[in-house]
Design a protein around this motif. Structure first.
Motif, PDB file in Angstrom:
ATOM      1  N   LEU A  44      87.015 127.657 -45.941  1.00 45.52           N
ATOM      2  CA  LEU A  44      88.375 127.324 -46.347  1.00 45.52           C
ATOM      3  C   LEU A  44      89.104 128.624 -46.648  1.00 45.52           C
ATOM      4  CD1 LEU A  44      90.419 125.064 -47.031  1.00 45.52           C
ATOM      5  CD2 LEU A  44      89.613 125.241 -49.393  1.00 45.52           C
ATOM      6  N   GLN A  45      90.271 128.780 -46.091  1.00 45.18           N
ATOM      7  CA  GLN A  45      91.068 129.983 -46.326  1.00 45.18           C
ATOM      8  C   GLN A  45      92.260 129.633 -47.203  1.00 45.18           C
ATOM      9  OE1 GLN A  45      92.913 131.586 -42.799  1.00 45.18           O
ATOM     10  NE2 GLN A  45      93.797 133.301 -43.896  1.00 45.18           N
ATOM     11  N   GLU A  46      92.489 130.441 -48.224  1.00 42.38           N
ATOM     12  CA  GLU A  46      93.658 130.293 -49.087  1.00 42.38           C
ATOM     13  C   GLU A  46      94.578 131.468 -48.781  1.00 42.38           C
ATOM     14  OE1 GLU A  46      94.344 129.150 -53.687  1.00 42.38           O
ATOM     15  OE2 GLU A  46      93.093 130.913 -53.378  1.00 42.38           O
ATOM     16  N   ALA A  47      95.824 131.172 -48.445  1.00 41.54           N
ATOM     17  CA  ALA A  47      96.772 132.215 -48.061  1.00 41.54           C
ATOM     18  C   ALA A  47      98.178 131.756 -48.431  1.00 41.54           C
ATOM     19  CB  ALA A  47      96.682 132.458 -46.556  1.00 41.54           C
ATOM     20  N   LEU A  48      99.156 132.581 -48.138  1.00 41.47           N
ATOM     21  CA  LEU A  48     100.549 132.186 -48.329  1.00 41.47           C
ATOM     22  C   LEU A  48     101.138 131.788 -46.984  1.00 41.47           C
ATOM     23  CD1 LEU A  48     102.077 134.837 -50.760  1.00 41.47           C
ATOM     24  CD2 LEU A  48     101.246 132.538 -51.288  1.00 41.47           C
ATOM     25  N   ARG A  49     101.834 130.664 -46.962  1.00 42.59           N
ATOM     26  CA  ARG A  49     102.602 130.216 -45.809  1.00 42.59           C
ATOM     27  C   ARG A  49     103.948 129.773 -46.334  1.00 42.59           C
ATOM     28  NH1 ARG A  49      98.934 132.448 -43.915  1.00 42.59           N
ATOM     29  NH2 ARG A  49      97.553 131.820 -42.230  1.00 42.59           N
TER      30      ARG A  49
END
Length: 128
Positions: A44-49
């Motif tokens: 699972l990747q947590e990033a800003l979108r």
């Protein structure tokens, strides 16, 4: 609580108003809890979108968390997916919905781990 790997995501949460942050953090915990039970959602990747915390799984559709003009906080899904339609069919009338893009919340107590976990699981495995 899952630690932040990306300081930009941590800062995005810190920048939210306090009531929005509490709800978004509760949803974040549910995203990680749900993903942990889904091998297909790993890693699972947590990033800003679009400036909001977002969660991406290898075979999933992006989930975003943040504020909303009509609510304290919201769980957003891709508006061109069938996710929100499937959700409202499975749980008719149980939530405040913004079209085909978001579940709206005013209080973290409104988060239902079963119902909203179902939506999160569907998003994280959308392309399977």
């Amino acid at each position: 609580m899952t630690p932040f790997d990306d300081p930009k995501v941590a800062n995005a949460f810190k920048a939210l108003p306090e009531d929005t942050r509490a709800g978004a953090m509760a949803l974040r915990a549910l995203v990680f809890e749900t993903a942990a039970s889904l091998p297909a959602a790993q890693p699972l990747q947590e990033a800003l979108r679009w400036g909001q915390p977002a969660y991406l799984a290898p075979k999933g559709s992006t989930i975003r968390l943040g504020s909303h003009k009509s609510a304290s906080f919201a769980l957003f899904v891709h508006c061109q997916s069938r996710l929100m339609g499937d959700f409202t069919t499975a749980f008719p009338g149980d939530d405040r919905i913004d079209g085909n893009r978001a579940v709206l919340f005013d209080d973290p107590a409104q988060i239902d781990p079963t119902r909203h976990g179902w939506l999160i699981a569907r998003a994280l495995t959308y392309h399977l």
